[in-house]
Enzyme design. Structure first.
Site, PDB file in Angstrom:
ATOM      1  N   ASN A   1       0.875  -1.177   0.000  1.00  0.00           N
ATOM      2  CA  ASN A   1       0.000   0.000   0.000  1.00  0.00           C
ATOM      3  C   ASN A   1       0.909   1.223   0.000  1.00  0.00           C
ATOM      4  O   ASN A   1       1.508   1.547   1.025  1.00  0.00           O
ATOM      5  CB  ASN A   1      -0.892  -0.037   1.251  1.00  0.00           C
ATOM      6  CG  ASN A   1      -1.697   1.248   1.412  1.00  0.00           C
ATOM      7  OD1 ASN A   1      -1.742   2.081   0.501  1.00  0.00           O
ATOM      8  ND2 ASN A   1      -2.333   1.410   2.566  1.00  0.00           N
TER       9      ASN A   1
ATOM     10  N   LYS B   1       0.129   4.232  -0.198  1.00  0.00           N
ATOM     11  CA  LYS B   1      -0.487   5.421   0.416  1.00  0.00           C
ATOM     12  C   LYS B   1      -0.281   6.638  -0.504  1.00  0.00           C
ATOM     13  O   LYS B   1      -0.326   6.483  -1.717  1.00  0.00           O
ATOM     14  CB  LYS B   1       0.052   5.627   1.837  1.00  0.00           C
ATOM     15  CG  LYS B   1      -0.078   4.336   2.671  1.00  0.00           C
ATOM     16  CD  LYS B   1       0.158   4.509   4.138  1.00  0.00           C
ATOM     17  CE  LYS B   1      -0.055   3.185   4.859  1.00  0.00           C
ATOM     18  NZ  LYS B   1       0.037   3.286   6.307  1.00  0.00           N
TER      19      LYS B   1
ATOM     20  N   HIS C   1      -9.400   1.143   4.968  1.00  0.00           N
ATOM     21  CA  HIS C   1      -8.129   1.369   5.661  1.00  0.00           C
ATOM     22  C   HIS C   1      -8.367   2.312   6.841  1.00  0.00           C
ATOM     23  O   HIS C   1      -9.175   3.243   6.744  1.00  0.00           O
ATOM     24  CB  HIS C   1      -7.089   1.961   4.702  1.00  0.00           C
ATOM     25  CG  HIS C   1      -5.709   1.916   5.292  1.00  0.00           C
ATOM     26  ND1 HIS C   1      -5.294   2.820   6.233  1.00  0.00           N
ATOM     27  CD2 HIS C   1      -4.667   1.064   5.107  1.00  0.00           C
ATOM     28  CE1 HIS C   1      -4.047   2.522   6.600  1.00  0.00           C
ATOM     29  NE2 HIS C   1      -3.650   1.459   5.928  1.00  0.00           N
TER      30      HIS C   1
ATOM     31  N   GLU D   1      -6.740   4.691   7.932  1.00  0.00           N
ATOM     32  CA  GLU D   1      -6.503   6.103   7.634  1.00  0.00           C
ATOM     33  C   GLU D   1      -7.719   6.730   6.965  1.00  0.00           C
ATOM     34  O   GLU D   1      -7.920   7.944   7.038  1.00  0.00           O
ATOM     35  CB  GLU D   1      -5.231   6.243   6.780  1.00  0.00           C
ATOM     36  CG  GLU D   1      -3.986   5.984   7.625  1.00  0.00           C
ATOM     37  CD  GLU D   1      -2.779   5.495   6.868  1.00  0.00           C
ATOM     38  OE1 GLU D   1      -2.738   5.633   5.633  1.00  0.00           O
ATOM     39  OE2 GLU D   1      -1.870   4.953   7.525  1.00  0.00           O
TER      40      GLU D   1
ATOM     41  N   GLU E   1      -5.042  -4.693  10.716  1.00  0.00           N
ATOM     42  CA  GLU E   1      -3.988  -3.702  10.921  1.00  0.00           C
ATOM     43  C   GLU E   1      -4.246  -2.929  12.212  1.00  0.00           C
ATOM     44  O   GLU E   1      -5.054  -1.980  12.218  1.00  0.00           O
ATOM     45  CB  GLU E   1      -3.948  -2.709   9.759  1.00  0.00           C
ATOM     46  CG  GLU E   1      -3.668  -3.343   8.412  1.00  0.00           C
ATOM     47  CD  GLU E   1      -3.129  -2.314   7.409  1.00  0.00           C
ATOM     48  OE1 GLU E   1      -2.021  -2.514   6.912  1.00  0.00           O
ATOM     49  OE2 GLU E   1      -3.820  -1.306   7.162  1.00  0.00           O
TER      50      GLU E   1
ATOM     51  N   GLY F   1       3.061   2.297  10.837  1.00  0.00           N
ATOM     52  CA  GLY F   1       4.068   3.345  10.688  1.00  0.00           C
ATOM     53  C   GLY F   1       4.821   3.678  11.961  1.00  0.00           C
ATOM     54  O   GLY F   1       5.504   4.695  12.033  1.00  0.00           O
TER      55      GLY F   1
ATOM     56  N   SER G   1       3.762  -2.084  10.333  1.00  0.00           N
ATOM     57  CA  SER G   1       5.214  -2.166  10.570  1.00  0.00           C
ATOM     58  C   SER G   1       5.832  -3.502  10.166  1.00  0.00           C
ATOM     59  O   SER G   1       6.782  -3.971  10.796  1.00  0.00           O
ATOM     60  CB  SER G   1       5.537  -1.840  12.030  1.00  0.00           C
ATOM     61  OG  SER G   1       5.204  -0.492  12.319  1.00  0.00           O
TER      62      SER G   1
HETATM   63  P1  13P Z   1       3.331   0.419   7.578  1.00  0.00           P
HETATM   64  O1  13P Z   1       3.788  -0.881   6.965  1.00  0.00           O
HETATM   65  O2  13P Z   1       4.061   1.613   7.059  1.00  0.00           O
HETATM   66  O3  13P Z   1       3.282   0.326   9.077  1.00  0.00           O
HETATM   67  O4  13P Z   1       1.816   0.640   7.086  1.00  0.00           O
HETATM   68  C1  13P Z   1       0.906  -0.386   7.250  1.00  0.00           C
HETATM   69  C2  13P Z   1      -0.319  -0.035   6.499  1.00  0.00           C
HETATM   70  O5  13P Z   1      -1.080   0.833   6.905  1.00  0.00           O
HETATM   71  C3  13P Z   1      -0.574  -0.737   5.240  1.00  0.00           C
HETATM   72  O6  13P Z   1      -1.866  -0.531   4.789  1.00  0.00           O
END
Ligand code: 13P
Length: 250
Positions: free
Chosen positions: A10, A12, A93, A95, A163, A169, A208
């Site tokens: 992803n 982002k 997601h 976010e 997640e 992150g 992560s």
């Molecule tokens: P990270 O791997 O950067 O922690 O992000 C995970 C994520 O949100 C994937 O959708």
């Protein structure tokens, strides 16, 4: 039949035209790890170009609108993703649930739109830190599953991504026991609702994931792959995760 491992990047809100070469490198190197299904979900602006640059590979959107078209300025519909060569879409997601206020009902409608457009769906769930600390993580996630997973679909075309929000992150990851407990609980809830078909659904872990922890995380019970953010942006970081998944499949 055993579920194939599934490793999804992803990106982002990262990636310009120059990143197309990186995606090509990722898929070229992933070819030697043939037991793993690999997908990359770049920003909307790159979906069409990437799909054209890596024919036959899985490229996806990071979101879609629940409607097929209409007066929704700035939004992208699932048939539009399919039209430019996407085969996958991420919905729900954290976010988007957090920053854009998406509810379980919204996520379910988006998942249904993705499926109707012929896309495979990766439906995300996960708890915030306070809920993990209060002991309510499994209940929270199972409520998200109940509210956002559609009623009818081809189980091979809908994957769940667990997640934990506090692990995204941050470099923090849950204990392996907590990951296995959550994935087992998700599998249990899916089995209670869909019966044997739940055995065909893949449950990915995200938060992560990197080349150092992938083997351990992907080896946990009921972990069928990974949804990777930061470490999916370069072949140097992403391919070791794919290789770890491949090694486990053997
Ligand atoms: P990270 O791997 O950067 O922690 O992000 C995970 C994520 O949100 C994937 O959708």
């Amino acid at each position: 039949m055993a579920r194939r491992k599934y490793v999804v990047g992803n990106w982002k809100m990262n990636g310009l035209s120059a990143s197309i070469a990186e995606a090509q490198a990722i898929f070229a190197e992933a070819q030697s790890h043939a037991s793993v299904d690999v997908a990359i979900c770049p920003p909307f602006t790159l979906v069409g170009a990437l799909a054209a640059a890596v024919p036959g590979k899985a490229i996806g959107g990071q979101d879609c609108h629940s409607a097929a078209s209409g007066a929704f300025t700035g939004s992208v519909a699932a048939p539009m993703l399919a039209d430019v060569g996407a085969t996958v879409v991420i919905v729900g997601h954290s976010e988007r649930r957090e920053a854009f206020g998406e509810s379980d009902d919204d996520v379910r409608a988006k998942a249904e739109a993705g499926l109707a457009a012929g896309l495979s769906v990766i439906l995300c769930v996960g708890e915030p830190r306070a809920i993990r600390e209060s002991g309510g993580a499994i209940g929270h996630v199972l409520a998200q599953i109940a509210g956002s997973v559609p009623d009818a679909f081809d189980p091979q075309r809908l994957a769940i991504a667990y997640e934990p929000i506090w692990a995204i992150g941050t470099g923090l990851v849950p204990t392996l026991a907590d990951v296995a407990a959550m994935h087992g609980a998700i599998r249990g809830a899916l089995t209670a609702r869909f019966g044997g078909a739940a055995q065909d659904m893949r449950i990915l872990y995200g938060g992560s994931v990197n080349g150092d922890n992938a083997a351990e995380l992907l080896g946990a019970d009921d972990v069928d792959g990974a949804l990777v953010g930061g470490a999916s942006l370069t072949a140097a970081k992403f391919v070791p995760i794919i290789a770890a998944a491949d090694a486990l499949a053997g």
